[in-house]
Design an enzyme around this catalytic site. Sequence first.
Site, PDB file in Angstrom:
ATOM      1  CB  ILE A 186      -0.935   0.014   1.222  1.00  4.01           C
ATOM      2  CG1 ILE A 186      -1.844  -1.213   1.211  1.00  4.01           C
ATOM      3  CG2 ILE A 186      -1.752   1.303   1.234  1.00  4.01           C
ATOM      4  CD1 ILE A 186      -2.738  -1.359   2.432  1.00  4.01           C
ATOM      5  N   PRO A 187       1.055   1.895  -1.136  1.00 10.29           N
ATOM      6  CG  PRO A 187       0.742   2.786  -3.271  1.00 10.29           C
ATOM      7  CD  PRO A 187       0.196   1.759  -2.315  1.00 10.29           C
ATOM      8  CB  CYS A 188       2.100   5.308   2.811  1.00  9.82           C
ATOM      9  SG  CYS A 188       3.353   4.193   3.458  1.00  9.82           S
ATOM     10  CG  HIS A 189       6.441   4.675  -1.523  1.00  5.41           C
ATOM     11  ND1 HIS A 189       5.779   3.473  -1.286  1.00  5.41           N
ATOM     12  CD2 HIS A 189       6.679   4.707  -2.857  1.00  5.41           C
ATOM     13  CE1 HIS A 189       5.658   2.818  -2.427  1.00  5.41           C
ATOM     14  NE2 HIS A 189       6.190   3.555  -3.392  1.00  5.41           N
TER      15      HIS A 189
END
Length: 151
Positions: free
Chosen positions: A114-117
Site C-alpha cells: 500500500i504505497p504511502c511513499h
Amino acid sequence: MKTCTVSTQFGSLVLVEEEGRITSLSWGRGSGEDSTELLEEARRQLRAYDAGKLEVFDLPLHVRGSDFQRAVCTAMSAIPFGETCTYGDISHQLGALAQAVGQACGGNPIPVIIPCHRVMGAKGLTGFSGAGGVETKVTLLRHEGAGGFLI
C-alpha cells in the site's frame, strides 16, 4: 499468524499473513520463517517489484483500523506506480482534513504494497514511517521513477 522475511534493496521486509490475507509489512527480521502459498506469492511479488518488473501488487490484504484508515489505504492503493499525490488530494477525495490523512498514511500497516511513499505534502517531500525514514521514501520514489522533483 505466519511470517516471512524478504531481502530487498529497501531493506529486509517482514510480511505477516493472518487468515489468508497480508496484514502487515515492516522492516527488520521476522521471528520465524513460514511458508504458505500467500507468503510465497507475496515474496515473489516483492522481489519482482524490487527488480523493477512489477508495478501493481495483487495480494489479498486486510488493513486493521478504523473505516477512515481503510479508506485512506484504499486511496493510496489507487495511486499509480511512478506517480505521487498530496495529503490534500486524498483529503479532498475523502472529505477529511489533510492532517488526518497524514496520520492515517503514517499508520499504514502494509507500506510498499500500500504505497504511502507516493503521498507528499503540499510543498513536497514529507516524512515516512518505514525504517530509514525519508531516505527510504526517496529510494522507493526513485525506484519508481517518481523522484525527478527531488534533484
